[in-house]
Design an enzyme around this catalytic site. Structure first.
Site, PDB file in Angstrom:
ATOM      1  CB  ALA A 157       7.033   2.245   0.056  1.00  0.00           C
ATOM      2  CB  VAL A 194      -0.922   0.023   1.171  1.00  0.00           C
ATOM      3  CG1 VAL A 194      -1.889  -1.196   1.049  1.00  0.00           C
ATOM      4  CG2 VAL A 194      -0.186  -0.085   2.520  1.00  0.00           C
ATOM      5  CB  SER A 195       0.639   4.504  -1.787  1.00  0.00           C
ATOM      6  OG  SER A 195       0.459   3.645  -2.973  1.00  0.00           O
ATOM      7  CB  THR A 196      -0.553   6.374   2.615  1.00  0.00           C
ATOM      8  OG1 THR A 196      -1.947   6.129   2.554  1.00  0.00           O
ATOM      9  CG2 THR A 196      -0.204   7.305   1.573  1.00  0.00           C
ATOM     10  CD  GLN A 239      -3.530   3.531  -0.098  1.00  0.00           C
ATOM     11  OE1 GLN A 239      -2.090   3.219  -0.014  1.00  0.00           O
ATOM     12  NE2 GLN A 239      -3.932   4.138  -0.985  1.00  0.00           N
TER      13      GLN A 239
END
Length: 187
Positions: free
Chosen positions: A33, A6-8, A11
């Site tokens: 990341a 996941v990006s953040t 999430q």
């Protein structure tokens, strides 16, 4: 081996992990990341754990690569190491490189990545040409100013200092000084 990202931190990995477990993954590695971040420890660990004949499983294709070029490089590494890749959902769903249709899809991706690289090269060349046409000086900045080069020439002509002494005075390597004197502006 499963991989989820996941990006953040806001999430949640649960959906991906559930899908990877349902696909039979016994070990799952994950990262929180951004896709543009090069250092993804979970992916690095997953790749390190994969052996010849293993399968790396990802929920979606975009979880693996930062760009099409990176994705193709990853797939090439997997192919070279005889590791399969399976994508469960999303764009590229059901890619399985252990089967002919999955290898064909990734072959198409490789062609697209090469096309993308060529476009980048063309845009870079055009940008450099435009900058040159505007008179921009490209490359590293000069270590010596024109006045320093002129002063170095005077000291050498009058034999006041050696090249090594001059280079030390201007805090440059002697080869840098020699190139500047040989190619710099002359009065």
């Amino acid at each position: 081996m499963g991989y989820a990202r996941v990006s953040t931190s806001e999430q949640n990995l649960d959906l991906q992990i559930d899908a990877l477990n349902a696909a039979g993954c016994t070990r799952i590695f994950s990262d929180t990341a951004s896709g543009v971040k090069a250092d993804r420890q979970g992916l690095t660990q997953a790749l390190a754990q994969c052996c010849s004949g293993d399968m790396l499983v990802a929920w979606k294709l975009d979880r693996l690569g930062r760009s099409l070029i990176d994705l193709v490089a990853l797939v090439e590494e997997l192919r070279r190491r005889d590791i399969g890749l399976r994508v469960l959902t999303g764009l590229g769903a059901m890619i399985d490189t252990t089967k002919a249709d999955g290898r064909m899809i990734l072959g198409i991706f490789a062609v697209l990545a090469e096309f993308e690289r060529e476009l980048i090269r063309e845009r870079t060349a055009a940008g450099l040409a435009a900058a040159r046409a505007r008179g921009a000086r490209l490359g590293r900045p000069a270590k010596l100013t024109p006045s320093q080069i002129e002063q170095a020439r005077i000291w050498l002509d009058q034999r006041h200092r050696t090249r090594k002494q001059i280079a030390t005075h201007f805090n440059v390597h002697i080869a840098t000084l020699r190139r500047a004197i040989n190619s710099g502006p002359k009065n």
